[in-house]
Design an enzyme around this catalytic site. Structure first.
Site, short mmCIF file in Angstrom:
data_model
loop_
_atom_site.label_atom_id
_atom_site.label_comp_id
_atom_site.label_asym_id
_atom_site.label_seq_id
_atom_site.Cartn_x
_atom_site.Cartn_y
_atom_site.Cartn_z
N LYS A 127 41.93 -6.56 19.35
CA LYS A 127 40.71 -6.07 20.01
C LYS A 127 41.07 -5.17 21.19
O LYS A 127 42.03 -5.46 21.91
CB LYS A 127 39.92 -7.30 20.50
CG LYS A 127 38.56 -6.99 21.06
CD LYS A 127 37.91 -8.25 21.65
CE LYS A 127 38.43 -8.55 23.04
NZ LYS A 127 37.63 -9.50 23.79
N LYS A 139 42.93 -17.50 26.12
CA LYS A 139 43.09 -17.36 27.57
C LYS A 139 44.03 -18.43 28.13
O LYS A 139 44.71 -18.20 29.11
CB LYS A 139 41.73 -17.43 28.26
CG LYS A 139 40.92 -16.15 28.10
CD LYS A 139 39.78 -16.07 29.10
CE LYS A 139 39.05 -14.75 28.96
NZ LYS A 139 37.80 -14.72 29.72
N LYS A 193 40.41 -4.65 28.24
CA LYS A 193 40.81 -4.05 29.52
C LYS A 193 42.01 -4.76 30.12
O LYS A 193 42.66 -4.25 31.02
CB LYS A 193 39.63 -4.06 30.50
CG LYS A 193 39.06 -5.44 30.77
CD LYS A 193 37.67 -5.38 31.36
CE LYS A 193 36.99 -6.73 31.22
NZ LYS A 193 35.59 -6.74 31.11
P1 TYM Z 1 32.89 -9.58 28.41
O1 TYM Z 1 32.65 -9.28 29.84
O2 TYM Z 1 34.26 -9.95 27.96
O3 TYM Z 1 32.44 -8.37 27.52
C1 TYM Z 1 31.15 -7.78 27.67
C2 TYM Z 1 30.60 -7.37 26.32
O4 TYM Z 1 31.46 -6.42 25.68
C3 TYM Z 1 31.74 -6.84 24.35
N1 TYM Z 1 33.10 -6.37 24.00
C4 TYM Z 1 33.38 -5.66 22.90
N2 TYM Z 1 32.60 -5.21 21.90
C5 TYM Z 1 33.19 -4.49 20.91
N3 TYM Z 1 34.54 -4.23 20.89
C6 TYM Z 1 35.35 -4.66 21.87
N4 TYM Z 1 36.64 -4.36 21.85
C7 TYM Z 1 34.78 -5.42 22.94
N5 TYM Z 1 35.29 -5.99 24.07
C8 TYM Z 1 34.24 -6.57 24.69
C9 TYM Z 1 31.66 -8.36 24.42
O5 TYM Z 1 31.47 -8.92 23.14
C10 TYM Z 1 30.48 -8.55 25.34
O6 TYM Z 1 29.27 -8.44 24.63
N6 TYM Z 1 31.13 -14.16 27.90
C11 TYM Z 1 30.72 -12.79 27.99
C12 TYM Z 1 29.79 -12.52 29.16
C13 TYM Z 1 28.59 -13.41 29.18
C14 TYM Z 1 27.50 -13.36 28.28
C15 TYM Z 1 26.59 -14.38 28.74
C16 TYM Z 1 27.19 -12.56 27.19
C17 TYM Z 1 28.34 -14.38 30.09
N7 TYM Z 1 27.14 -14.98 29.82
C18 TYM Z 1 25.39 -14.60 28.06
C19 TYM Z 1 25.97 -12.80 26.52
C20 TYM Z 1 25.10 -13.81 26.98
C21 TYM Z 1 31.97 -11.95 28.19
O7 TYM Z 1 32.96 -12.40 28.65
O8 TYM Z 1 31.83 -10.68 27.90
#
Ligand code: TYM
Length: 333
Positions: free
Chosen positions: A196, A114, A199
């Site tokens: 990966k 990032k 979005k």
């Molecule tokens: P975020 O918002 O980027 O993504 C949400 C969830 O989607 C999963 N994900 C994917 N899984 C498989 N293939 C992909 N291409 C893919 N893209 C996204 C992510 O692994 C995630 O599970 N930091 C986290 C949000 C968060 C969080 C937490 C998660 C904040 N606090 C506490 C667990 C526990 C995030 O940015 O996810």
């Protein structure tokens, strides 16, 4: 809440989600919510680490609340809330900051990625992101954290911080385990299957958004990058086909072996359409359901407010314990 184990996860309201988010996260949340006490957050504070347009962020919070509900999060069983509504998250993050080292944060893959993508805004929040995530998880004495593979490193840090705090101050936090499902841990881009699915990809054909309609979904799958031999099998040399098979299996519940057998002798063209169809059949009704929820903001507000009340009670139990352990004087109420 009964005596089932606690499951916590969160998603950022940072735009329209993709089927990567659905398969890596949302689909598992729905499956697991019967066996665990599910706590699901809208990680709005995390989203602020990348510059947002306030009105768009606000709309995205509602979008995500509606999507959680449309994907089957049942608020009579699980807690659904916005992270910023429970201030204990930011408070615990502060305490955890005092036992976390800059080196641990600067070597995080997501921070490095990032920082490259947002060179003009490498802020402290971006670096501290995993500490806030650890606070999210540890506040609820969480045992299971369902996430995609990209969050594994952050989860490790949460575990390290829990163990470090427990060693310094005595048993306080449960040490959480990750739940990363095999076929859908890492859904890859349709345009470049070595990356990966995300979005934030500038190429709209690289991802299937949860808002795409059936025609768009099928068109995007038809264009998906594959290879030149015509075998539909999972293999490291065939990242495009492997990714499409993963998506197909994650949506149908079939194993790779079953799917490979089913497509034996078929061409890529037919295969891509078949993948598009199973995806659209699942995503289309979710999109329509989400739009229904979105048209009733009052209901969404009431869901979030009830969720925050429930989450807050649990969160402050842990936070008070933490404050006591580190030597702060608890406010007399
Ligand atoms: P975020 O918002 O980027 O993504 C949400 C969830 O989607 C999963 N994900 C994917 N899984 C498989 N293939 C992909 N291409 C893919 N893209 C996204 C992510 O692994 C995630 O599970 N930091 C986290 C949000 C968060 C969080 C937490 C998660 C904040 N606090 C506490 C667990 C526990 C995030 O940015 O996810």
């Amino acid at each position: 809440m009964d005596d089932k184990k606690i499951l916590f996860s969160a998603i950022q309201p940072s735009g329209i989600l993709t089927i990567g988010n659905y398969l890596g996260a949302l689909q598992n949340f729905k499956k697991l919510q019967d066996d665990y006490n599910g706590i699901f957050a809208i990680a709005d504070l995390h989203t602020l680490t990348v510059r947002q347009q306030p009105s768009v962020l606000r709309a995205n919070v509602y979008q995500l609340a509606a999507l959680y509900l449309a994907c089957g999060i049942d608020v009579s069983k699980s807690i659904l809330f916005a992270q910023s509504h429970v201030s204990a998250h930011a408070e615990l993050a502060w305490i955890l900051n005092t036992i976390c080292y800059p080196g641990e944060l600067s070597r995080m893959t997501q921070f490095k990625d990032k920082s490259k993508r947002h060179e003009d805004n490498i802020n402290m929040g971006l670096m501290d992101y995993p500490v806030l995530m650890a606070a999210d998880i540890l506040l609820y004495q969480t045992e299971l954290v369902p996430v995609g593979a990209d969050q594994k490193q952050h989860l490790e840090l949460s575990r390290d911080l829990a163990i470090r705090f427990n060693n310094l101050y005595g048993e306080t936090f449960k040490v959480p385990e990750g739940y990363i499902s095999k076929s859908s841990a890492r859904i890859m881009s349709l345009a470049d299957p070595t990356r990966k699915m995300s979005k934030s990809d500038a190429n709209l054909n690289a991802f299937i958004s949860m808002d795409d309609d059936k025609d768009t979904i099928i068109r995007k799958f038809k264009r998906a990058v594959t290879d030149s031999d015509n075998k539909i099998v999972v293999s490291p040399e065939k990242p495009g086909i492997s990714n499409l098979l993963s998506i197909y299996c994650a949506f149908t519940g079939l194993t790779f072996e079953q799917a490979q057998e089913y497509f034996e002798g078929k061409g890529y063209g037919d295969f891509k359409i078949a993948v598009g169809e199973v995806v659209a059949d699942k995503i289309d009704p979710i999109r329509l359901e989400k739009n229904k929820f979105l048209s009733d903001k009052q209901y969404l507000d009431s869901v979030l407010s009830e969720g925050a009340n429930k989450a807050e009670r649990l969160a402050y139990r842990t936070l008070n314990k933490v404050y006591k352990k580190v030597g702060l004087v608890l406010r007399n109420r």
